[in-house]
Structures are given as C-alpha cells and as structure tokens.
Design a protein around this motif. Structure first.
Motif, PDB file in Angstrom:
ATOM      1  N   SER A  97      14.571 -11.039 -15.902  1.00 31.25           N
ATOM      2  CA  SER A  97      14.426 -12.478 -16.185  1.00 31.25           C
ATOM      3  C   SER A  97      13.872 -12.722 -17.577  1.00 31.25           C
ATOM      4  CB  SER A  97      13.503 -13.126 -15.140  1.00 31.25           C
ATOM      5  OG  SER A  97      12.202 -12.568 -15.206  1.00 31.25           O
ATOM      6  N   ASN A  98      13.203 -11.721 -18.162  1.00 32.13           N
ATOM      7  CA  ASN A  98      12.564 -11.925 -19.470  1.00 32.13           C
ATOM      8  C   ASN A  98      13.577 -12.196 -20.572  1.00 32.13           C
ATOM      9  OD1 ASN A  98      10.069 -11.529 -18.366  1.00 32.13           O
ATOM     10  ND2 ASN A  98       9.835  -9.429 -19.068  1.00 32.13           N
ATOM     11  N   ARG A  99      14.636 -11.399 -20.605  1.00 32.98           N
ATOM     12  CA  ARG A  99      15.572 -11.489 -21.724  1.00 32.98           C
ATOM     13  C   ARG A  99      16.267 -12.853 -21.764  1.00 32.98           C
ATOM     14  NH1 ARG A  99      20.625  -8.970 -21.980  1.00 32.98           N
ATOM     15  NH2 ARG A  99      20.076  -8.064 -19.980  1.00 32.98           N
ATOM     16  N   PRO A 100      16.885 -13.316 -20.665  1.00 34.66           N
ATOM     17  CA  PRO A 100      17.514 -14.645 -20.751  1.00 34.66           C
ATOM     18  C   PRO A 100      16.517 -15.760 -21.018  1.00 34.66           C
ATOM     19  CG  PRO A 100      17.592 -13.777 -18.504  1.00 34.66           C
ATOM     20  CD  PRO A 100      17.160 -12.658 -19.373  1.00 34.66           C
ATOM     21  N   THR A 101      15.280 -15.625 -20.509  1.00 36.24           N
ATOM     22  CA  THR A 101      14.259 -16.653 -20.752  1.00 36.24           C
ATOM     23  C   THR A 101      13.895 -16.711 -22.226  1.00 36.24           C
ATOM     24  OG1 THR A 101      13.335 -16.396 -18.527  1.00 36.24           O
ATOM     25  CG2 THR A 101      11.919 -17.387 -20.205  1.00 36.24           C
ATOM     26  N   LEU A 102      13.636 -15.555 -22.830  1.00 32.88           N
ATOM     27  CA  LEU A 102      13.231 -15.530 -24.232  1.00 32.88           C
ATOM     28  C   LEU A 102      14.380 -15.894 -25.161  1.00 32.88           C
ATOM     29  CD1 LEU A 102      10.950 -12.365 -24.230  1.00 32.88           C
ATOM     30  CD2 LEU A 102      10.242 -14.759 -24.352  1.00 32.88           C
ATOM     31  N   ILE A 103      15.595 -15.472 -24.828  1.00 31.16           N
ATOM     32  CA  ILE A 103      16.751 -15.851 -25.644  1.00 31.16           C
ATOM     33  C   ILE A 103      16.897 -17.368 -25.661  1.00 31.16           C
ATOM     34  CG2 ILE A 103      19.280 -15.822 -25.701  1.00 31.16           C
ATOM     35  CD1 ILE A 103      19.153 -12.887 -24.841  1.00 31.16           C
ATOM     36  N   ALA A 104      16.755 -17.996 -24.488  1.00 26.28           N
ATOM     37  CA  ALA A 104      16.861 -19.453 -24.419  1.00 26.28           C
ATOM     38  C   ALA A 104      15.743 -20.114 -25.217  1.00 26.28           C
ATOM     39  CB  ALA A 104      16.812 -19.906 -22.958  1.00 26.28           C
TER      40      ALA A 104
ATOM     41  N   PRO B   2       6.804 -11.513 -16.388  1.00 25.00           N
ATOM     42  CA  PRO B   2       7.520 -12.667 -16.959  1.00 25.00           C
ATOM     43  C   PRO B   2       6.623 -13.773 -17.506  1.00 25.00           C
ATOM     44  CG  PRO B   2       8.561 -11.971 -14.911  1.00 25.00           C
ATOM     45  CD  PRO B   2       7.299 -11.181 -15.029  1.00 25.00           C
ATOM     46  N   ALA B   3       5.579 -14.164 -16.757  1.00 21.38           N
ATOM     47  CA  ALA B   3       4.711 -15.230 -17.255  1.00 21.38           C
ATOM     48  C   ALA B   3       3.982 -14.781 -18.518  1.00 21.38           C
ATOM     49  CB  ALA B   3       3.710 -15.640 -16.178  1.00 21.38           C
ATOM     50  N   SER B   4       3.543 -13.517 -18.543  1.00 20.49           N
ATOM     51  CA  SER B   4       2.865 -12.988 -19.725  1.00 20.49           C
ATOM     52  C   SER B   4       3.780 -13.029 -20.936  1.00 20.49           C
ATOM     53  CB  SER B   4       2.415 -11.545 -19.475  1.00 20.49           C
ATOM     54  OG  SER B   4       1.523 -11.463 -18.399  1.00 20.49           O
ATOM     55  N   ALA B   5       5.025 -12.629 -20.748  1.00 19.84           N
ATOM     56  CA  ALA B   5       5.975 -12.603 -21.861  1.00 19.84           C
ATOM     57  C   ALA B   5       6.214 -13.999 -22.414  1.00 19.84           C
ATOM     58  CB  ALA B   5       7.290 -11.975 -21.409  1.00 19.84           C
ATOM     59  N   THR B   6       6.335 -14.985 -21.541  1.00 17.93           N
ATOM     60  CA  THR B   6       6.616 -16.348 -21.986  1.00 17.93           C
ATOM     61  C   THR B   6       5.412 -16.968 -22.680  1.00 17.93           C
ATOM     62  OG1 THR B   6       8.073 -16.547 -20.057  1.00 17.93           O
ATOM     63  CG2 THR B   6       7.581 -18.554 -21.254  1.00 17.93           C
TER      64      THR B   6
ATOM     65  N   SER C 210       0.488 -13.080 -13.403  1.00 16.92           N
ATOM     66  CA  SER C 210       1.313 -12.870 -14.592  1.00 16.92           C
ATOM     67  C   SER C 210       2.760 -12.507 -14.267  1.00 16.92           C
ATOM     68  CB  SER C 210       0.697 -11.774 -15.477  1.00 16.92           C
ATOM     69  OG  SER C 210       0.571 -10.568 -14.761  1.00 16.92           O
ATOM     70  N   SER C 211       3.014 -12.036 -13.057  1.00 16.21           N
ATOM     71  CA  SER C 211       4.387 -11.698 -12.684  1.00 16.21           C
ATOM     72  C   SER C 211       5.152 -12.905 -12.151  1.00 16.21           C
ATOM     73  CB  SER C 211       4.373 -10.598 -11.607  1.00 16.21           C
ATOM     74  OG  SER C 211       3.663 -11.048 -10.453  1.00 16.21           O
ATOM     75  N   ARG C 212       4.460 -14.033 -11.973  1.00 18.48           N
ATOM     76  CA  ARG C 212       5.073 -15.199 -11.334  1.00 18.48           C
ATOM     77  C   ARG C 212       5.696 -16.116 -12.384  1.00 18.48           C
ATOM     78  NH1 ARG C 212       3.312 -20.420  -9.720  1.00 18.48           N
ATOM     79  NH2 ARG C 212       4.555 -21.193  -7.974  1.00 18.48           N
ATOM     80  N   ILE C 213       6.991 -15.942 -12.635  1.00 13.91           N
ATOM     81  CA  ILE C 213       7.684 -16.764 -13.620  1.00 13.91           C
ATOM     82  C   ILE C 213       7.751 -18.214 -13.160  1.00 13.91           C
ATOM     83  CG2 ILE C 213       9.967 -16.319 -12.625  1.00 13.91           C
ATOM     84  CD1 ILE C 213       9.029 -16.828 -16.357  1.00 13.91           C
ATOM     85  N   GLY C 214       7.597 -18.437 -11.839  1.00 11.77           N
ATOM     86  CA  GLY C 214       7.601 -19.804 -11.327  1.00 11.77           C
ATOM     87  C   GLY C 214       6.504 -20.664 -11.914  1.00 11.77           C
ATOM     88  N   SER C 215       5.429 -20.033 -12.404  1.00 10.34           N
ATOM     89  CA  SER C 215       4.346 -20.806 -13.005  1.00 10.34           C
ATOM     90  C   SER C 215       4.763 -21.436 -14.329  1.00 10.34           C
ATOM     91  CB  SER C 215       3.118 -19.919 -13.220  1.00 10.34           C
ATOM     92  OG  SER C 215       3.391 -18.889 -14.152  1.00 10.34           O
TER      93      SER C 215
END
Length: 599
Positions: free
Chosen positions: A350-357, A486-490, A556-561
């Motif tokens: 999920s990280n790559r499409p999120t960060l690309i966007a 994912p949350a950490s990355a964003t 930090s793993s919860r991208i829903g946040s």
C-alpha cells in the motif's frame, strides 16, 4: 624483552622481541584487538628503541614518569581510573556515539559532532555478514524532528533554472525571474459597464445613438457633442467620449421601423462626471510594473497564470522540479492489484501507490521503481529465510542494490519504504553506505510514528538523465528511507520529504514547510513518551474556530488512520509537558500541521 609501561595494559596481549623486531600478539576478536592495540600503541616507540639496541640505562634516565610523559600517557590514580573507565565503556561508546556529524553540516546548531562517517562498515551490519554479528542497538544518534529537518534542508539543492511554456502544467512551479509588464493593462480606455458612451458635459436629455462600440478590434467613429454611442463591457471608448452611462439609467425613446435598432435614447441622470465607468489606460497594471516576483509560486487559484497570459508571456523561467522515484522493499510484498490469493506471510503493497499519489498531487513527476526483494541464497537458489533454520544461509542484497543503482539514473530524489529497522533483512543502510558509497546523515528521529526514518545522499552516476542537477561539481541524489509501516511512511513523507521537494523547487523559508494552525481538540488525546504526530480531521467549527478530531487508532501499521486525515496534531512528549499529565484534555488547543484541505 617486555615493554616497560603498565603491566595492566599488557595483561591480555603478548609482546616480545624476535631479533630486533617487536612482536605483539593481540586477541582474535576485532573488539579485543582494537582495545588492546589502543592500550599499547603509545608504548611501542619506546619499545622499538630498546629492541634496536638502545642504551637502556640512558633511555630510562628520569624514570617511568618521564617516559610516560614523553609518550603522552597520564600516570596518576585518577587518570588510571579514568583510563579504566574509558576502556570499560568503549564498546558501548563505539555503538552509540561515533562523534557523529549528523548534526553539524554547517547548520549552526553547535552540537560539536565531527564529519559524517559510516555506521555499517564495522564488524556488524556488513552486507553478507553473519546475522549473529548484527547491531543489537542502533548506532545512529536520536535526533529531534527539527534537527532532522534542518539537515534535510541544508543538503537540498535548489533546482536548475529552466524555461517552460505558460500553460496549465505550470501550476505548482516557482518563478525564477521577476515578471515585468511590457505594456499597460488595459492598453486603451475601456467601459466597465454595458450602457452608452457620452460626453459628460452634455448632461441629461434625449440623444441620437450614432454608433455601436463592441468589445472587438477596431475603432468607432469620433463622438461629437450632443450624440451618444451604445457600448458593451470591455469595449474601447469612441474617441471624444469622456464617460459611460449605465443602461439602467436610460430609457429607449425611438427605434428603427423593423424594431431591431435604437435611434434615440434618453439619459436620465444629470450627475455624470469625467471618467465615470471608464477603465483608464494602465489603471490595472502600469507599464514597467513588477507584477510577479522571483520565488512566487504559480497556484491554481491565485490568478498568477492568468496574469502571465494577460501579459502575453509564452514562456517563463522557473526552478526545475525534481523527479521522484518511489520504491518498496521486502519479500513479503506483492503488488496491490495482484489478483491471486495471498500466501501466508504476504501483504499487499500500500505504501508505493499511496506515496506516488501524494507526490503527484503536489505536481511532481514520479518514477515507479516497483518492489525490491530481500532474498537469501543457498547453493545458488533463492529461498525464504526461515524455511530451514539448520542451513547456513547467506544474504544476497543484489536485488536492492541493482534497483537503487538503476534508480540513481532516473530520479533526483528516491523514496524507499521498509528495510530501515534492526532486522537481519534491513539492508538499506548498509547498501547505501557500502555499495552506493553514500552518506547517511541521520538514521533515527525522536518521533511517533517514524522513529527509524533515514536520510542519505549518494553520488549520482554521470549517466543520470535528470536535468535538475545541483550546481555543485558532484551531483547528489537524495534518498529518504521511510519506515515500512504505512501510517509511518505517510506521516514522514509530509514531515520530511515534502519540505525537501518544495525547497528543491524554489520555495524559500518558511514556505517549504506545510502551514500550521492552532486547533481545538474535541476529546482527550493521550500523550506518548515521544513527540507524536497524531492523525486527525480538522473542520471549521462554530465561529470559525478550527476543531480537530482523531481518526482513531494510531498504530503505525494502520493506514486507515490516514484515510480521512487532513492534519497532524503536534503532540509533545509526556516529558516535555513536565507536569505528569498523560493526555491533552478535550477543549485544549494544540498546533496542527495541515496536510490537506479543510472541510
């Protein structure tokens, strides 16, 4: 022959003479060898003189204190104790301090650290090294968010100046030149209403309509006293006209036989002044005016693009925006759009499409670098690392290394996620330092989430296709290695990567950072032992006050946040609060970083 100073120093190494040569045998472990060599190194010149046949009586004249002073060795009980203490703690010091330069970089922070040095070249964390030799604690100092941001900004170059077309692709760019009006706007006297061009001294009355002035090229006939001309908004006034009367202040008195044209119109108002309802030459922009300044940003809503178009600019100079590569790392990852069922242990990337966007939403060109796998190899075959615990396995970082080397030819800034913690497959830091000859400027940040965030610079290959190189002789590619959660990355993208992108693109302080505002929390918010960037939804409440509500669980793993978040609440650590509070009570105000539009 024994070396004379301190027997304690010589209790572990073995020393003697073979012919006229000094022979020292050190312990076999790298740590032990280093410690013991450091202990005797200052004594060796004295020992070598003796081994070469020097007069021992003459050499020792003045006693041991004189010899130790000449060798730079302290000799008192306090110094001995100090030396013992330093020796005892040396392994810990080696692990954690290293006289790091990650704070310096000419920031003016005064941290007293030396130049950046490698943290992965020692006996542990070597590529293809044994798992048993890896670091048990991070060798990177813990920086504050501000310190880390300062290091990033200092190491971020300003993009080259390029000339580009004035079109919709200009939105988000920063001007690299002042924009000067070469012509006045408007260039002619124009009506600002629909009505009738008149000579204001004629006053009220009934007048013949002798011409029509539309907003179109060409001039209308000269307007004589006692006549009027119908005119539309934006049209040029006929020569001789001095004012415009609004159509609402007139009455039609006579029309043509077919009823399509006006012949006579009555002007009802007698209070007409010279220049009424007229936009004079240069009244919007005078010739020679600087209408936009260097370092102004071209927004989608601010009218900058319209201004450039109105001045007839076909091209404009801007700071080149960096090309960004986005890479995910890890054997467990599969593409999010892979239709097959996941195997045990696999997760969707999920990280790559999120960060690309996220990168694209700010107007930057993105290169999708895909997923780099970390594999073990045994007898030339890739296997998963835990399928056979009794096999001796060797780490193979080639996939990550080759992907990064390829990325260096495509991007100015590389964003990676995963591989920066303390696991045996966390290869990014040693790969950057050992394979890419890069410099890691920091590897840990005191924050939640995002503690293992890493920032590095790597010399770029000469074949780099990017045109936005730094002005320095050696172009550096910037690498942000963000946590895999994912949350950490964003969160770390918005805190660290985005200010870098904006700085590179020509934004100047403080505009390279996202805006901040005080918001009132609608409920209690717990504090952590680290400063936290809490995902929240901010809305405009009653009376225009900004109100913030948490997006829920902050793991930090919860991208829903991040799903509905448009702000990061900047929560202090419990220690910073200092009054033993464990939470921010509802109704209190905290600072928030705005990462999206308000609703």
């Amino acid at each position: 022959m024994l070396i004379t100073p301190s027997v304690a120093m010589m209790s572990r190494p073995v020393a003697g003479v073979c012919g006229s040569s000094i022979v020292v045998t050190l312990p076999g472990s790298p740590k032990g060898a280093k410690e013991n060599l450091e202990a005797i190194i200052k004594c060796l010149p004295h020992a070598c003189v003796q081994a070469q046949g020097g007069d021992s009586r003459q050499i020792h004249a003045g006693g041991v204190k004189k010899l130790e002073k000449e060798a730079g060795i302290e000799n008192n009980d306090q110094a001995s104790q100090s030396s013992k203490t330093v020796s005892d703690v040396q392994p810990h010091s080696h692990t954690h301090s290293h006289d790091h330069a990650h704070h310096s970089h000419n920031h003016g922070h005064g941290h007293g650290h030396g130049a950046p040095r490698s943290h992965t070249q020692g006996s542990s964390n070597k590529l293809n090294g044994a798992v048993t030799e890896r670091h048990r604690s991070s060798p990177y100092p813990m920086l504050s968010v501000q310190e880390a941001t300062d290091i990033i900004i200092t190491n971020t170059p300003c993009g080259n100046i390029i000339s580009t077309a004035v079109d919709e692709n200009l939105v988000g760019s920063v001007l690299a030149e002042d924009i000067v009006a070469k012509d006045p706007i408007p260039a002619f006297r124009a009506s600002i209403v629909d009505g009738y061009a008149v000579i204001h001294t004629d006053g009220a009355g009934v007048f013949p309509v002798v011409s029509v002035a539309h907003a179109a090229p060409g001039e209308t006939p000269f307007l004589k006293p006692g006549t009027i001309a119908r005119i539309t908004t934006g049209a040029s006034l006929p020569p001789g006209a001095t004012a415009v009367v609004m159509v609402e202040d007139t009455v039609l008195k006579k029309k043509t036989e077919d009823g399509k044209e006006e012949l006579e119109v009555e002007i009802l108002t007698n209070d007409i002044v010279d220049g009424e309802n007229v936009r004079e030459v240069g009244s919007d922009i005078a010739k020679g005016t600087v209408v936009l300044k260097k370092n102004d940003m071209i927004s989608a809503v601010g009218g900058e693009l319209g201004m450039l178009a109105s001045l007839g600019r076909a091209t404009v100079q801007i700071y080149h925006r960096p090309v960004v590569g986005v890479l995910s790392t890890g054997d467990e990852l599969v593409n999010h759009n892979d239709p097959r069922d996941l195997r045990h242990g696999e997760i969707r990337d999920s990280n790559r499409p999120t960060l690309i966007a996220a990168v694209k939403s700010w107007g930057y060109q993105v290169v999708d670098l895909g997923i780099a796998n970390d594999k073990y190899v045994f007898n030339g075959h890739n296997i998963y690392p835990r399928t056979s615990a009794n096999l001796i396995l060797k780490l193979r970082p080639e996939s990550l290394e080759q992907t990064l080397k390829h990325a260096l030819t495509q991007a100015d800034i590389i964003i990676t996620t995963g591989g920066v913690s303390m696991g045996e497959l966390d290869l990014l830091k040693p790969t950057i330092e050992q394979s890419l000859k890069g410099t890691i400027h920091f590897g840990r940040v005191a924050m939640k989430p995002g503690k293992p965030t890493t920032f590095a610079t790597v010399p770029s290959p000469s074949s780099s296709s990017s045109s936005s190189a730094s002005s320095s002789s050696t172009k550096q590619t910037l690498i942000f290695s963000l946590p895999g959660n994912p949350a950490s990355a964003t969160v770390t993208f918005h805190l660290f990567v985005l200010p870098c992108l904006r700085r590179w693109s020509g934004y100047h302080p403080p505009n390279e950072k996202l805006p901040r505002a005080l918001v009132r929390v609608t409920h209690d918010v717990s504090l952590d032992s680290r400063p936290e960037y809490h995902r929240a939804r901010v809305v405009v409440g009653k009376g225009g006050e900004l109100e913030a509500t948490s997006t829920g669980g902050q793991r930090s793993s919860r991208i829903g946040s991040m799903a509905t978040a448009n702000a990061l609440l900047c929560l202090p650590s419990r220690e910073e609060v200092g009054d033993k509070r464990t939470r921010i009570p509802g109704g209190d105000k905290v600072e928030a970083i705005l990462i999206g539009p308000l609703s």
